[in-house]
Design an enzyme around this catalytic site. Structure first.
Site, PDB file in Angstrom:
ATOM      1  N   LYS A  39     -86.537-107.547 -46.111  1.00  0.00           N
ATOM      2  CA  LYS A  39     -85.135-107.811 -45.789  1.00  0.00           C
ATOM      3  C   LYS A  39     -84.950-107.794 -44.265  1.00  0.00           C
ATOM      4  O   LYS A  39     -85.297-106.816 -43.605  1.00  0.00           O
ATOM      5  CB  LYS A  39     -84.232-106.764 -46.453  1.00  0.00           C
ATOM      6  CG  LYS A  39     -84.266-106.840 -47.970  1.00  0.00           C
ATOM      7  CD  LYS A  39     -83.523-105.685 -48.617  1.00  0.00           C
ATOM      8  CE  LYS A  39     -82.035-105.754 -48.376  1.00  0.00           C
ATOM      9  NZ  LYS A  39     -81.317-104.661 -49.107  1.00  0.00           N
ATOM     10  N   THR A  70     -75.513-111.632 -49.492  1.00  0.00           N
ATOM     11  CA  THR A  70     -74.338-110.888 -49.029  1.00  0.00           C
ATOM     12  C   THR A  70     -73.122-111.779 -48.791  1.00  0.00           C
ATOM     13  O   THR A  70     -73.162-112.712 -47.987  1.00  0.00           O
ATOM     14  CB  THR A  70     -74.610-110.067 -47.751  1.00  0.00           C
ATOM     15  OG1 THR A  70     -75.866-109.413 -47.845  1.00  0.00           O
ATOM     16  CG2 THR A  70     -73.500-109.035 -47.555  1.00  0.00           C
TER      17      THR A  70
END
Length: 477
Positions: free
Chosen positions: A224, A282
């Site tokens: 990530k 997100t």
């Protein structure tokens, strides 16, 4: 229609599981709506809850006949506030707050943290961001046991919300003991994808890969990108990781929010260059927490990520805690389909040198794509044991529907993240005539393919070990 469906989007959908969708029946609905991979966020819940979610996903897979991948998201060294004396707390510009050691604040203006060494590592001038960056503090005084801060951007914060420290060089390890325990549990339970949060350097990813290797796990490791340090070492991190996630939540706090769109494009570009799958995550359809429709800006955001070349888009709170989890997946699929109809094939299908796939396999797979497009084939079928050949095909971004066929359940689940690959199981991949007949029967029953249409098969003769050296153009009878 039972999945896989040829008409589904080529870009994959990752759906986060939470209270809004963790029942078997709701997971079945999400699979039928187009979810390809289910994410379990270990920052929330406990081991018993995570085990139940995995069990429910596998029950849903049995009910639908489609086995989605499971992604376990390791929380990493996420630093959070402790318990506030006043919760929630209004932070007004100019107000002074002090980080102290321990976990027992005595006044409204004393703050504690889950990171025991925070006071040691804060220096005068450092920025501290709370509430996803809405509240900003600046360190004005630092002593052995206290770090005094002044509020520079006001807002409301709550207990246990995240703390971001842009530019602060922390000594915290990339994997806490809880992350190690979760990774070992994932390895023992056949989890398909494991993502590591707050990666800062290639060694962070390698540590996780070494741990999984020691437990003989073939899980795909996703790094990530959400720290400035990760952007500084982006190429090296992409090299060592199996895939990348653009984690825009914390990334947009750690760097200037105005820089986030450009950073996203750069990350996707590097992943395309190095042939690594990438997930954009997100707030993709954030308003669908409470609304049955996204904003136009959100729809454009998803479309632009697809046009940039992402392999997958991820839904977080939209499916985990939102009011419309199924509609969120359906909407994501609709946006993907509309965007992909306009998507021009950008790849030249050139042979790429890589260590993951045998050179003959790469050449045959690229040639198969050329031939399929030249003859307007209706389907490309790749027989694969490991999924690596399908991985090469997915990088071409060809719009011809492609089946990734395997006799290994774990391989089928790993292919669920590959752009344009529809995973389907078969025990006949080593028996070419029977295999062709089986696929043709499936295609006539499940698609609009009819007699006279052409299908291109990529498989092997066994003459070259572990290689796909046979390409067949077959006319459906």
């Amino acid at each position: 229609m039972t999945r896989p469906r040829i008409e589904d989007a080529s870009t994959k959908i990752v759906a986060t599981v939470g209270p809004a969708c963790d029942s078997v029946d709701k997971l079945v609905e999400l699979i039928e709506a187009g979810a390809d991979v289910f994410r379990i966020n270990t920052a929330h819940g406990d081991r018993q809850q995570h085990e139940q979610v995995v069990a429910n996903i596998r029950k849903a897979a049995t009910k639908t006949g489609y086995d989605p991948g499971i992604l376990l998201d390791l929380a990493g060294p996420k630093i959070r506030l402790g318990q506030l004396v006043t919760d929630p707390m209004n932070c007004e510009i100019g107000a002074t707050f002090t980080f102290i050691r321990g976990d027992n604040p005595k006044t409204d203006h004393e703050l504690t943290s889950t990171y025991a060494k925070l006071v040691d590592e804060l220096n005068v001038g450092d920025r501290v961001m709370l509430a996803d960056g809405l509240v900003s503090l600046k360190v004005t005084k630092s002593t052995a046991d206290r770090a005094e801060c002044v509020v520079t951007a006001s807002g409301i914060t709550r207990s246990r919300q995240g703390i971001n420290l842009p530019g602060v060089n922390l000594s915290v390890s990339a994997m806490r003991q809880q992350d190690v325990d979760n990774a070992i549990w994932a390895a023992k339970n056949g989890i398909d994808f494991i993502s590591l949060s707050f990666v800062r350097k290639p060694g962070d990813v390698q540590t996780l890969k070494n741990l999984l290797l020691s437990y003989e796990s073939n899980a795909v490791v996703i790094a990530k990108i959400e720290k400035p340090e990760a952007l500084d070492h982006l190429e090296e991190i992409v090299d060592v990781a199996d895939g990348i996630m653009v984690a825009r939540g914390d990334l947009g706090v750690e760097i200037d929010v105005a820089e986030t769109p450009v950073a996203q494009k750069r990350i996707i570009s590097v992943c395309k260059e190095k042939m690594k799958p990438v997930i954009v995550a997100t707030q993709m359809l954030e308003s669908m927490h409470t609304s049955s429709r996204p904003t136009r800006a959100e729809a454009s955001d998803v479309a632009n990520a697809i046009l940039d070349g992402t392999d997958a888009c991820m839904l977080s709170g939209e499916t985990a805690i939102g009011n419309y989890p199924v509609k969120s997946v359906e909407m994501m699929n609709r946006i993907m389909l509309c965007t992909e109809r306009e998507l021009l094939r950008q790849s030249s299908h050139e042979v790429v040198n890589n260590s993951r796939v045998q050179q003959t396999t790469t050449a045959v797979t690229v040639a198969a794509t050329y031939i399929a497009e030249a003859i307007h084939a209706k389907l490309i079928v790749i027989a694969t044991k490991s999924g690596n050949t399908a991985w090469i095909k997915s990088q071409s971004r060809s719009r011809i529907a492609t089946l990734g066929v395997s006799d290994c359940a774990a391989t089928l689940r790993r292919m669920s993240l590959l752009w344009g690959i529809k995973p389907i199981g078969s025990d006949l991949i080593d028996h070419t005539p029977e295999f062709i007949d089986e696929i043709c029967d499936w295609a006539k029953a499940s698609t609009d393919i009819k007699r006279g249409d052409q299908i291109v098969f990529v498989t092997g003769t066994g003459v070259i070990q572990k290689a796909h050296n046979m390409l067949i153009v077959h006319s459906v009878e």
